[in-house]
Design an enzyme around this catalytic site. Structure first.
Site, PDB file in Angstrom:
ATOM      1  N   ASN A   1       0.834  -1.211   0.000  1.00  0.00           N
ATOM      2  CA  ASN A   1       0.000   0.000   0.000  1.00  0.00           C
ATOM      3  C   ASN A   1       0.865   1.256   0.000  1.00  0.00           C
ATOM      4  O   ASN A   1       0.529   2.249  -0.657  1.00  0.00           O
ATOM      5  CB  ASN A   1      -0.934   0.002   1.213  1.00  0.00           C
ATOM      6  CG  ASN A   1      -2.207  -0.778   0.947  1.00  0.00           C
ATOM      7  OD1 ASN A   1      -3.057  -0.340   0.183  1.00  0.00           O
ATOM      8  ND2 ASN A   1      -2.322  -1.951   1.557  1.00  0.00           N
TER       9      ASN A   1
ATOM     10  N   HIS B   1      -7.933  -0.313   6.260  1.00  0.00           N
ATOM     11  CA  HIS B   1      -8.302  -1.529   6.994  1.00  0.00           C
ATOM     12  C   HIS B   1      -8.979  -2.494   6.015  1.00  0.00           C
ATOM     13  O   HIS B   1      -9.847  -2.086   5.242  1.00  0.00           O
ATOM     14  CB  HIS B   1      -9.253  -1.173   8.139  1.00  0.00           C
ATOM     15  CG  HIS B   1      -9.624  -2.366   8.962  1.00  0.00           C
ATOM     16  ND1 HIS B   1      -8.742  -2.953   9.849  1.00  0.00           N
ATOM     17  CD2 HIS B   1     -10.753  -3.101   9.015  1.00  0.00           C
ATOM     18  CE1 HIS B   1      -9.327  -3.993  10.414  1.00  0.00           C
ATOM     19  NE2 HIS B   1     -10.542  -4.108   9.926  1.00  0.00           N
TER      20      HIS B   1
ATOM     21  N   ASP C   1      -9.841   1.068  14.654  1.00  0.00           N
ATOM     22  CA  ASP C   1     -10.561   0.903  13.389  1.00  0.00           C
ATOM     23  C   ASP C   1     -11.911   1.622  13.389  1.00  0.00           C
ATOM     24  O   ASP C   1     -12.903   1.115  12.858  1.00  0.00           O
ATOM     25  CB  ASP C   1     -10.715  -0.587  13.040  1.00  0.00           C
ATOM     26  CG  ASP C   1      -9.366  -1.263  12.883  1.00  0.00           C
ATOM     27  OD1 ASP C   1      -8.406  -0.583  12.456  1.00  0.00           O
ATOM     28  OD2 ASP C   1      -9.258  -2.453  13.195  1.00  0.00           O
TER      29      ASP C   1
HETATM   30  C1  GAR Z   1      -3.097  -4.555   4.086  1.00  0.00           C
HETATM   31  O1  GAR Z   1      -4.012  -5.524   3.641  1.00  0.00           O
HETATM   32  C2  GAR Z   1      -3.779  -3.609   5.073  1.00  0.00           C
HETATM   33  O2  GAR Z   1      -5.123  -3.355   4.762  1.00  0.00           O
HETATM   34  C3  GAR Z   1      -3.660  -4.394   6.355  1.00  0.00           C
HETATM   35  O3  GAR Z   1      -2.365  -4.942   6.313  1.00  0.00           O
HETATM   36  C4  GAR Z   1      -2.002  -5.175   4.949  1.00  0.00           C
HETATM   37  C5  GAR Z   1      -0.648  -4.548   4.702  1.00  0.00           C
HETATM   38  O4  GAR Z   1      -0.142  -4.905   3.449  1.00  0.00           O
HETATM   39  N1  GAR Z   1      -3.848  -3.552   7.487  1.00  0.00           N
HETATM   40  C6  GAR Z   1      -4.398  -3.961   8.622  1.00  0.00           C
HETATM   41  O5  GAR Z   1      -4.785  -5.092   8.813  1.00  0.00           O
HETATM   42  C7  GAR Z   1      -4.495  -2.891   9.688  1.00  0.00           C
HETATM   43  N2  GAR Z   1      -5.310  -3.324  10.784  1.00  0.00           N
HETATM   44  P1  GAR Z   1       1.018  -4.056   2.769  1.00  0.00           P
HETATM   45  O6  GAR Z   1       2.159  -3.990   3.784  1.00  0.00           O
HETATM   46  O7  GAR Z   1       1.399  -4.865   1.569  1.00  0.00           O
HETATM   47  O8  GAR Z   1       0.478  -2.718   2.427  1.00  0.00           O
END
Ligand code: GAR
Length: 197
Positions: free
Chosen positions: A15, A110, A146
């Site tokens: 992200n 989230h 959240d």
């Molecule tokens: C993503 O899916 C984000 O939505 C989630 O962690 C992942 C990170 O992926 N966030 C949560 O669960 C927050 N509570 P990334 O490091 O590849 O962006």
């Protein structure tokens, strides 16, 4: 005036990459920092490869002293003078004191259609509930986990045979569209929620 964006990560940072790569041309913001709470976060190398300043504030030496961890976090963040903070897979729960410091300028993504499934294991929980669809949410961060005003959501169908992993992968594709869309609007002063697709 161009807004400065600090991005906080814990893991691979996909992200974060989608946000950084979106901040070009006439975009109203630019990245000023990618910070991880572990030197092992895979996203750090991706940020470095893009020429973004990086920092690590490891939470482990502060075991049991969350306020000291957050004080150091704030010190490193504030040194880069960000206007906006983006939590992008930052997996530490933040105290009310820290959240208040950045209230109104801290966003989080989230992996669920909030208010459904706050916390962890969102994909498994959506599957267990038999939900026909699932998705992701970008919201302003408030002290409750959240929660906070919703700035955008993207929806995906749950398909027969989905596992938490296949569903997570489908949601992640949408996360990479939703977060840059919301950030661009937010940096331009637009907090009205956006719904994709
Ligand atoms: C993503 O899916 C984000 O939505 C989630 O962690 C992942 C990170 O992926 N966030 C949560 O669960 C927050 N509570 P990334 O490091 O590849 O962006």
């Amino acid at each position: 005036m161009t807004k400065r964006v600090a991005i906080l990560i814990s893991g691979g940072g996909s992200n974060m990459v989608s946000l950084v790569d979106s901040m070009t041309g006439d975009h109203p913001a630019r990245p000023c920092l990618v910070l991880a709470n572990s030197a092992g976060a895979g996203g750090l190398a991706k940020a470095e490869a893009r020429g973004i300043p990086t920092a690590v504030v490891d939470h482990r030496p502060y075991k049991g002293d969350r306020q000291a961890f957050e004080a150091e976090l704030a010190r490193v963040i504030d040194a880069t003078e960000p206007d906006i903070l983006c939590l992008a897979g930052f997996m530490r729960v933040l105290t009310e004191g820290f959240v208040s410091r950045y209230r109104g300028r801290m966003l989080n993504i989230h992996p669920s259609l909030l208010p459904k499934y706050r916390g962890l294991h969102t994909h498994a929980r959506a599957l267990e509930a038999g939900d026909p669809d699932h998705g992701c949410t970008v919201h302003e961060v408030t002290p409750e986990l959240d929660e906070g005003p919703i700035l955008g959501q993207a929806r995906v169908p749950v398909l027969a045979g989905d596992t938490p992993d296949t569903l997570a992968a489908r949601v992640l594709v949408e996360e990479h569209k939703l977060y840059p869309t919301v950030l661009r609007r937010f940096a331009a002063g637009d907090r009205t929620p956006v719904f994709l697709p």
